[in-house]
Design a protein around this motif. Structure first.
Motif, short mmCIF file in Angstrom:
data_model
loop_
_atom_site.label_atom_id
_atom_site.label_comp_id
_atom_site.label_asym_id
_atom_site.label_seq_id
_atom_site.Cartn_x
_atom_site.Cartn_y
_atom_site.Cartn_z
N GLU A 24 0.83 -1.21 0.00
CA GLU A 24 0.00 0.00 0.00
C GLU A 24 0.86 1.25 0.00
OE1 GLU A 24 -3.68 2.04 2.53
OE2 GLU A 24 -2.72 0.20 3.25
N LEU A 25 1.87 1.30 0.86
CA LEU A 25 2.74 2.47 0.91
C LEU A 25 3.54 2.61 -0.39
CD1 LEU A 25 3.92 4.83 2.45
CD2 LEU A 25 5.56 3.26 3.52
N TYR A 26 4.02 1.47 -0.92
CA TYR A 26 4.80 1.53 -2.16
C TYR A 26 3.95 2.05 -3.32
CZ TYR A 26 7.82 0.06 -5.99
OH TYR A 26 8.62 0.04 -7.12
N GLU A 27 2.71 1.54 -3.44
CA GLU A 27 1.85 1.99 -4.52
C GLU A 27 1.48 3.46 -4.35
OE1 GLU A 27 1.00 0.61 -7.23
OE2 GLU A 27 1.87 -1.37 -6.89
N THR A 28 1.29 3.90 -3.10
CA THR A 28 0.99 5.30 -2.86
C THR A 28 2.15 6.19 -3.30
OG1 THR A 28 -0.41 4.72 -0.99
CG2 THR A 28 0.35 6.99 -1.11
N MET B 278 -16.72 -0.06 2.45
CA MET B 278 -15.87 -0.86 1.57
C MET B 278 -16.64 -1.18 0.29
SD MET B 278 -13.89 -3.71 3.87
CE MET B 278 -12.36 -3.32 4.72
N ASP B 279 -15.96 -1.05 -0.86
CA ASP B 279 -16.61 -1.48 -2.09
C ASP B 279 -16.47 -3.00 -2.24
OD1 ASP B 279 -14.04 -2.04 -3.10
OD2 ASP B 279 -13.89 -0.08 -4.07
N ALA B 280 -17.06 -3.54 -3.27
CA ALA B 280 -17.08 -4.99 -3.45
C ALA B 280 -15.68 -5.56 -3.57
CB ALA B 280 -17.90 -5.34 -4.70
N ASP B 281 -14.78 -4.86 -4.26
CA ASP B 281 -13.42 -5.36 -4.43
C ASP B 281 -12.68 -5.46 -3.11
OD1 ASP B 281 -11.98 -6.42 -6.56
OD2 ASP B 281 -10.69 -4.66 -6.74
N GLU B 282 -12.88 -4.49 -2.24
CA GLU B 282 -12.21 -4.50 -0.94
C GLU B 282 -12.75 -5.61 -0.04
OE1 GLU B 282 -11.07 0.17 -0.17
OE2 GLU B 282 -13.18 -0.40 -0.07
N ASP C 87 -0.90 -10.96 -3.43
CA ASP C 87 -1.59 -10.80 -4.71
C ASP C 87 -2.80 -9.88 -4.59
OD1 ASP C 87 0.22 -12.47 -5.95
OD2 ASP C 87 -0.99 -14.27 -5.68
N VAL C 88 -3.64 -10.09 -3.58
CA VAL C 88 -4.84 -9.27 -3.48
C VAL C 88 -4.50 -7.82 -3.13
CG1 VAL C 88 -6.31 -11.23 -2.90
CG2 VAL C 88 -5.25 -9.91 -1.06
N GLU C 89 -3.46 -7.60 -2.32
CA GLU C 89 -3.10 -6.22 -2.00
C GLU C 89 -2.46 -5.53 -3.19
OE1 GLU C 89 -0.96 -5.53 1.56
OE2 GLU C 89 -2.69 -6.01 2.83
N SER C 90 -1.72 -6.27 -3.98
CA SER C 90 -1.13 -5.68 -5.19
C SER C 90 -2.22 -5.20 -6.13
CB SER C 90 -0.23 -6.69 -5.89
OG SER C 90 0.86 -7.04 -5.08
N GLY C 91 -3.25 -6.02 -6.31
CA GLY C 91 -4.33 -5.62 -7.18
C GLY C 91 -5.19 -4.53 -6.58
N LEU C 92 -5.39 -4.59 -5.27
CA LEU C 92 -6.27 -3.66 -4.59
C LEU C 92 -5.72 -2.24 -4.61
CD1 LEU C 92 -8.97 -3.77 -3.04
CD2 LEU C 92 -7.64 -3.96 -0.93
N HIS C 93 -4.41 -2.10 -4.47
CA HIS C 93 -3.81 -0.78 -4.36
C HIS C 93 -3.19 -0.32 -5.68
CE1 HIS C 93 -4.55 -0.76 -0.10
NE2 HIS C 93 -3.92 -1.90 0.05
N SER C 94 -3.50 -1.00 -6.75
CA SER C 94 -3.08 -0.56 -8.07
C SER C 94 -4.33 -0.33 -8.91
CB SER C 94 -2.18 -1.61 -8.73
OG SER C 94 -2.90 -2.79 -9.01
N SER C 95 -4.14 0.12 -10.10
CA SER C 95 -5.28 0.40 -10.99
C SER C 95 -5.86 -0.87 -11.60
CB SER C 95 -4.85 1.35 -12.11
OG SER C 95 -3.75 0.79 -12.85
N GLU C 96 -5.19 -2.00 -11.40
CA GLU C 96 -5.63 -3.24 -12.05
C GLU C 96 -6.82 -3.89 -11.34
OE1 GLU C 96 -2.25 -5.76 -12.15
OE2 GLU C 96 -1.07 -4.43 -13.44
#
Length: 501
Positions: free
Chosen positions: A196-200, A278-282, A298-307
């Motif tokens: 999360e911090l890295y993506e931010t 929380m939205d459905a993805d979260e 994997d889920v955090e990578s997708g959650l905190h990116s645009s993908e």
């Protein structure tokens, strides 16, 4: 004059029950009196031998009703064991999903009572997306909020007391409407991935920035979070659809909940718990990584990116889940989880920090979840409950014999004072709420040490003045209940209430 701060204390929690003979409930006492009358008339009409023949099996059958352990009668304990044993014989303790399973659609649906649930997404009146979990069999809809508790750092005691009072009002207001089935607050600890911090940092760093500045920002983002444990919190509120349209059409319920969510988040913020839906993805992200901890990255990578996570609700369940035959553990997708339940609330007065040791990150159990389940009574039921509880406490205090004058009678007088205070507070607008606590710890299967975890959790609970017990014979259901996704365990009980203590 001392400058030492004074801390407010809380407590006076009670388990309301009707007072009967030998400490049994009123219903059990009436049953006992009926049995006694039956035996007496049998003796008068059929003779002493016939009375003895009738009395012996009746007394043996009556003993489990008054034999209570850990808050459960003998019949409750026996029936739970029998139901679990029957499930093991039928191999119902094993769950398998996916391509080669018998699950409809060959999906990875959630197990147990969550199998029927569906996830929808709506928009509230503030324009925020929110996920909504629908459980058709209960006509229930659950909304989950991502919470950011204020904490007690640099906060004056009077402000903390205000937070506690506002939280009580938040819970009490849930009982003012008849459609709130439960409120579940979850605080969990997780290994810090740093994603999360890295993506931010990545999204806020210009590509044209100097190389040294970019390198420094990325090194700082990765260095601050390496190998740590983070806290996450959420609040789940389960509503019951009250109209035929809302029961059948989730979109109708989504409109109603969308209208109410801003008021709920504002009330939580006044209690020092800012939150957002929380939205459905979260929602799918935390459910997926709870059943499969290896999917956390994997889920955090997708959650905190645009993908995005790329998940669907049908893919959030475990590939394999097994409740061990002794009913003490839950094995799922390479992990082992153990859940404990509150046996008794903390005795005496406590401060707002009573659960701090249990909630705090602990390197011995990096994946830990503490769920507090609140079930509010309606205003009408609350009045009846506190009045009946006070009446029973008064009757018990007045009915004490001379031999019982002492510790027992003193306790009875304390109960009378406590129930009188509850009546007064309820008359002034306070709510009456049932609550319980579930503690779940998850470890990798290959390195799990359940006896060590058991000892650690028992120690942390004692430091929190909380009495707990292992949730034997319902580990899978307890795991689902502690997630905060709409499983309110008492609503799914298969044990008749008249067998309880």
């Amino acid at each position: 004059m001392s400058d030492r701060p004074t801390y407010a204390t809380y407590g006076n929690w009670r388990q309301p029950r009707e007072t009967g003979l030998l400490g049994a409930t009123f219903g059990t006492s009436m049953l006992g009196i009926g049995v006694a009358v039956l035996v007496i008339f049998s003796g008068l009409l059929l003779g002493m031998k016939a009375a003895i023949v009738i009395a012996v099996p009746v007394v043996i059958g009556f003993i489990p009703l008054v034999s209570s352990r850990d808050g459960r009668s003998g019949y409750e304990r026996g029936l739970m064991r029998f139901q679990f044993w029957r499930g093991v014989k039928r191999r119902e303790h094993i769950y398998a999903s996916g391509t080669f399973s018998r699950i409809p659609g060959r999906k990875y649906r959630l197990p147990g009572v969550l199998a029927e649930t569906e996830l929808y997404q709506g928009i509230d009146s503030d324009g925020r997306s929110f996920g909504m979990i629908h459980m058709p069999s209960k006509s229930a809809y659950t909304v989950v909020f991502d919470a950011f508790p204020q904490g007690a750092e640099a906060v004056d005691q009077d402000v903390i007391d205000l937070y506690v009072g506002n939280w009580a009002q938040f819970l009490g207001s849930a009982g003012e409407t008849s459609d709130v089935l439960g409120v579940v607050t979850v605080v969990e600890t997780l290994p810090e991935t740093g994603i999360e911090l890295y993506e931010t940092v990545h999204q806020n760093t210009l590509a044209t920035a100097p190389q040294l500045a970019r390198d420094s920002a990325y090194q700082l983002a990765t260095g601050l979070t390496a190998g740590g444990i983070r806290l996450a919190a959420r609040i789940a509120i389960t509503f019951e659809a009250k109209t035929a349209e809302r029961k059948k059409d989730p979109s109708e319920q989504a409109v109603e909940l969308g209208r109410r969510l801003p008021g709920l988040t504002a009330a939580a913020a006044r209690a020092g718990v800012p939150c957002s839906p929380m939205d459905a993805d979260e929602i799918m992200a935390f459910v997926r990584r709870s059943y499969d901890p290896s999917a956390l990255v994997d889920v955090e990578s997708g959650l905190h990116s645009s993908e995005g996570t790329g998940l669907t609700w049908e893919d959030c369940g475990p590939r394999t889940a097994i409740e061990t035959p002794d009913g003490s553990k839950y094995v799922h997708d390479g992990a082992v989880s153990v859940t404990w339940e509150m046996r008794e609330a903390p005795r005496g007065a406590v401060t707002e920090q009573v659960l701090q040791r249990l909630l705090a990150p602990n390197s011995g159990v990096p994946i830990k979840r503490v769920a507090v389940i609140y079930r509010p009574h309606s205003a009408g039921d609350a009045t009846e409950i506190v009045d009946r509880d006070h009446h029973n406490a008064t009757a018990e205090a007045r009915g004490g014999s001379v031999k019982s004058m002492g510790v027992a009678s003193a306790k009875a007088q304390i109960d009378v004072a406590a129930t009188a205070q509850a009546r007064m507070e309820q008359a002034r607008g306070a709510g009456v709420i049932r609550f319980g606590i579930l503690v779940t710890v998850t470890e990798p299967a290959e390195s799990s040490d359940v006896p060590k975890i058991d000892a650690l959790i028992e120690d942390l609970s004692r430091q929190s003045r909380l009495s707990i017990r292992r949730s034997r014979y319902w580990q899978a259901a307890a795991f689902a209940s502690s997630l905060g996704v709409g499983v309110i365990a008492p609503d799914h009980s298969t044990i008749p209430s008249f067998l309880s203590t």
